[in-house]
Scaffold this active site. Structure first.
Site, short mmCIF file in Angstrom:
data_model
loop_
_atom_site.label_atom_id
_atom_site.label_comp_id
_atom_site.label_asym_id
_atom_site.label_seq_id
_atom_site.Cartn_x
_atom_site.Cartn_y
_atom_site.Cartn_z
N GLY A 114 34.85 -15.74 45.85
CA GLY A 114 33.60 -15.00 45.61
C GLY A 114 32.84 -15.55 44.41
O GLY A 114 33.39 -16.22 43.54
N ARG B 56 27.55 -10.77 39.32
CA ARG B 56 27.27 -9.81 38.24
C ARG B 56 27.82 -10.24 36.88
O ARG B 56 27.51 -9.64 35.86
CB ARG B 56 27.79 -8.42 38.62
N GLY C 237 33.42 -13.03 54.10
CA GLY C 237 34.20 -11.80 54.00
C GLY C 237 35.68 -12.04 53.76
O GLY C 237 36.21 -13.14 53.94
N ASP D 209 40.65 -11.49 41.10
CA ASP D 209 39.90 -10.91 39.99
C ASP D 209 40.45 -9.57 39.53
O ASP D 209 39.76 -8.80 38.87
CB ASP D 209 38.42 -10.77 40.36
N ALA E 202 43.51 -25.17 -9.91
CA ALA E 202 42.33 -24.58 -9.27
C ALA E 202 41.25 -25.63 -9.08
O ALA E 202 41.05 -26.51 -9.91
CB ALA E 202 41.79 -23.44 -10.12
C1 UD1 Z 1 37.45 -5.24 48.92
C2 UD1 Z 1 37.94 -4.35 50.07
C3 UD1 Z 1 37.92 -2.91 49.62
C4 UD1 Z 1 38.78 -2.74 48.39
C5 UD1 Z 1 38.35 -3.69 47.30
C6 UD1 Z 1 39.34 -3.65 46.16
C7 UD1 Z 1 37.23 -5.52 52.09
C8 UD1 Z 1 36.26 -5.55 53.20
N1 UD1 Z 1 37.08 -4.56 51.20
O1 UD1 Z 1 36.12 -4.87 48.69
O2 UD1 Z 1 38.40 -2.07 50.66
O3 UD1 Z 1 38.70 -1.40 47.93
O4 UD1 Z 1 38.31 -5.05 47.79
O5 UD1 Z 1 38.86 -4.40 45.08
O6 UD1 Z 1 38.12 -6.33 52.04
N2 UD1 Z 1 36.52 -13.05 48.64
C9 UD1 Z 1 36.68 -14.31 49.15
N3 UD1 Z 1 35.93 -14.70 50.21
C10 UD1 Z 1 35.04 -13.88 50.78
C11 UD1 Z 1 34.89 -12.57 50.27
C12 UD1 Z 1 35.64 -12.19 49.21
O7 UD1 Z 1 37.48 -15.10 48.64
O8 UD1 Z 1 34.39 -14.32 51.76
C13 UD1 Z 1 37.34 -12.64 47.49
C14 UD1 Z 1 36.53 -12.26 46.28
O9 UD1 Z 1 36.33 -13.39 45.45
C15 UD1 Z 1 37.41 -11.23 45.62
C16 UD1 Z 1 38.13 -10.58 46.77
O10 UD1 Z 1 38.02 -11.47 47.86
O11 UD1 Z 1 38.36 -11.81 44.75
C17 UD1 Z 1 37.54 -9.23 47.13
O12 UD1 Z 1 36.22 -9.43 47.58
P1 UD1 Z 1 35.06 -8.44 47.19
O13 UD1 Z 1 33.79 -8.94 47.74
O14 UD1 Z 1 35.11 -8.15 45.75
O15 UD1 Z 1 35.51 -7.18 48.04
P2 UD1 Z 1 35.06 -5.70 47.80
O16 UD1 Z 1 33.73 -5.52 48.40
O17 UD1 Z 1 35.23 -5.35 46.39
CA CA Z 2 35.63 -6.43 44.33
#
Ligand code: UD1
Ligand code: CA
Length: 483
Positions: free
Chosen positions: A11, A15, A80, A106, A383
């Site tokens: 990701g 932010r 995703g 993270d 000193a």
């Molecule tokens: C995700 C979960 C949510 C959970 C939350 C906990 C899903 C759909 N939702 O949401 O239920 O409560 O984590 O923190 O899984 N990432 C990738 N590739 C991608 C998308 C994300 O590597 O294509 C990684 C991000 O870098 C991150 C992690 O996956 O480290 C979670 O992704 P993020 O987009 O933060 O998921 P949330 O929307 O927070």
């Molecule tokens: Ca997250």
């Protein structure tokens, strides 16, 4: 069958508003992804796959340094969490019957014990999927854990896709799961993008399991902090505080006195012995090691520094220094890389030392710069002594023999050797080697111009004071004249 760990770290971390990829930001002297990789070691994984995307070059380079056995896999487009795991499982051969443990790159406070508990429960229940959940005070943004009337996990519903009733649920998805490999592969192939973000949600794997009648389980984290992720710098600071508190508590339980935990910061790789005392406003960083009975602070920052038994370091900064047993440092000393202080030595107020050794019992008590020097034992540096080590082009060394006395305000112009037991005269500029036991004098001879002030500065307070003193002297001399 072994465990394959998949760390999601592709990701962008928009932010954070940072040129640095999110998972490379640090807490307690370790990157976010470094914390996660440390936690997963507890399950003794067969392999660790890290899904990278944004800032992939820098993340891959970092992984090669901190976890050379991990396998980076590039997810070209972040479609995703489900897509990310699909890419990971496509890149490495995960045998049927293996367990896949998915964690987020993270979420740095995740504990190894919690992962062990998750895997233990997953295997005991013979589950196809086991989700780590937590009860959080504010579930905003998280996927909600929706249970059926029997209390079994029915589905995970993302915040954006949730009904008002589901939004009220306080139990959330941590983003950490254990899966049976064959089930996971089949389910990932069936994910759709039919949701508010148009992404492949890993969470939909749970709904698929329910539909297929495959067993799912949940494990709840004892401490919700373990599941907190970093999305912005406010959360980075909050998690930093929680991590620091955890580190400090471990040291306090191990016998270290931390006078003020709220103003003390200790990196995760620092090592302390029992009966170390840490005073307020102190930071111990990097690979710093402190031996028993040492007293550190207040107001001290040590980075990659070794402190010996019973040493005192007060209001000082040190980087790459070695402070010997029972040495005294500060207040307001600056020790730079290669500063090595011997047993019972001293680097006092407003003293800077770089790339130099100070022998046992030797003292540099006040207002001095010591650069590129080897100082023997039992030496006193007066000193305001400066080791003049730089000729504008190159650096040169100075050697000071045992039991030398360097008087105040001496300039020691390197390259230079002061023989054992030699002295210098105060205010000297020493440019030539001094034989053992010699006194080196290198300064103008004093001359007093009598009556200069009364002649050249008449009418000043100085002139009046001088006249009064001269009169008084004359009077007492006259009084002593024989009658
Ligand atoms: C995700 C979960 C949510 C959970 C939350 C906990 C899903 C759909 N939702 O949401 O239920 O409560 O984590 O923190 O899984 N990432 C990738 N590739 C991608 C998308 C994300 O590597 O294509 C990684 C991000 O870098 C991150 C992690 O996956 O480290 C979670 O992704 P993020 O987009 O933060 O998921 P949330 O929307 O927070
Ligand atoms: Ca997250």
């Amino acid at each position: 069958m072994g465990t394959t760990v998949v760390v999601l770290a592709a990701g962008e971390g928009t932010r954070m508003r940072s040129a640095t990829p999110k998972v490379l930001h640090t807490l307690g002297g370790r990157s976010l992804v470094g914390h996660v990789l440390t936690a997963v070691e507890a399950v003794e994984p067969e392999r660790v796959v890290v899904v990278i995307g944004h800032g992939r070059e820098r993340v891959a380079e970092h992984l090669a340094t901190i976890a050379p056995r991990s396998v980076p896999v590039v997810q070209e487009h972040q479609n995703g969490t489900g897509h990310a795991v699909r890419v990971a499982c496509g890149a490495v051969a995960v045998p049927d019957g293996a367990t896949v443990l998915v964690v987020c790159g993270d979420a740095p406070l995740l504990r190894g014990e919690t992962l062990q508990r998750l895997l233990g429960e997953h295997r005991e229940q013979g589950a196809a999927a086991t989700v780590l959940t937590a009860l959080v005070p504010d579930p905003t943004g998280y996927g909600r854990i929706v249970r059926d009337p029997a209390g079994e996990l029915a589905a995970i519903v993302e915040h954006r896709d949730a009904t008002a009733e589901q939004l009220a649920l306080a139990e959330v998805n941590s983003g950490v799961y254990a899966f049976e490999a064959k089930f996971l592969r089949d389910a990932l192939a069936r994910l759709s993008t039919d949701n508010s973000q148009g992404e492949e949600y890993l969470t939909d794997v749970i709904a698929i399991a329910r539909r297929d009648g495959a067993p799912v389980a949940t494990v709840r984290a004892a401490d919700f902090a373990e599941i907190l992720g970093v999305n912005d710098r406010v959360q980075l600071a909050e998690l930093g505080r929680l991590l620091n508190r955890r580190v400090l508590e471990a040291w306090m339980r191990a016998g270290v006195t931390v006078v003020d935990p709220s103003s003390t910061w200790i990196d995760v790789d620092v090592r302390l012995e029992p009966d170390v005392v840490v005073h307020p406003n102190t930071g111990l960083h990097g690979s710093t090691r402190v031996a028993a009975d040492a007293v550190i602070g207040p107001g001290t920052t040590l980075t990659d520094t070794v402190v010996g038994t019973g040493a005192h370091v007060l209001s000082s900064h040190a980087t790459g220094a070695d402070i010997g047993p029972h040495a005294h440092v500060g207040p307001f000393a600056y020790l730079r890389p290669g500063a090595v202080l011997g047993v019972d030595s001293k680097a006092g107020a407003f003293v800077e030392i770089k790339n130099s050794s100070v022998g046992a019992g030797s003292k540099v008590p006040h207002l001095s710069y010591v650069g590129d020097a080897d100082i023997g034992v039992g030496v006193n540096i007066g000193a305001a002594t400066i080791f003049v080590n730089y000729d504008g082009v190159a650096k040169h060394r100075t050697t000071v023999g045992d039991h030398v006395r360097v008087a105040s305000d001496t300039m020691l112009v390197a390259p230079l050797t002061l023989g054992a037991g030699s002295y210098t005269a105060a205010g000297s500029v020493i440019t030539q080697d001094v034989p053992p036991g010699a006194l080196a004098v290198a300064r103008g001879v004093q001359r007093n111009v009598e009556g200069w002030v009364e002649r050249k500065r008449p009418g000043t307070r100085s002139a009046a004071a001088a006249a009064a003193a001269n009169n008084a002297n004359k009077q007492s001399t006259d009084d002593r004249e024989p009658a």
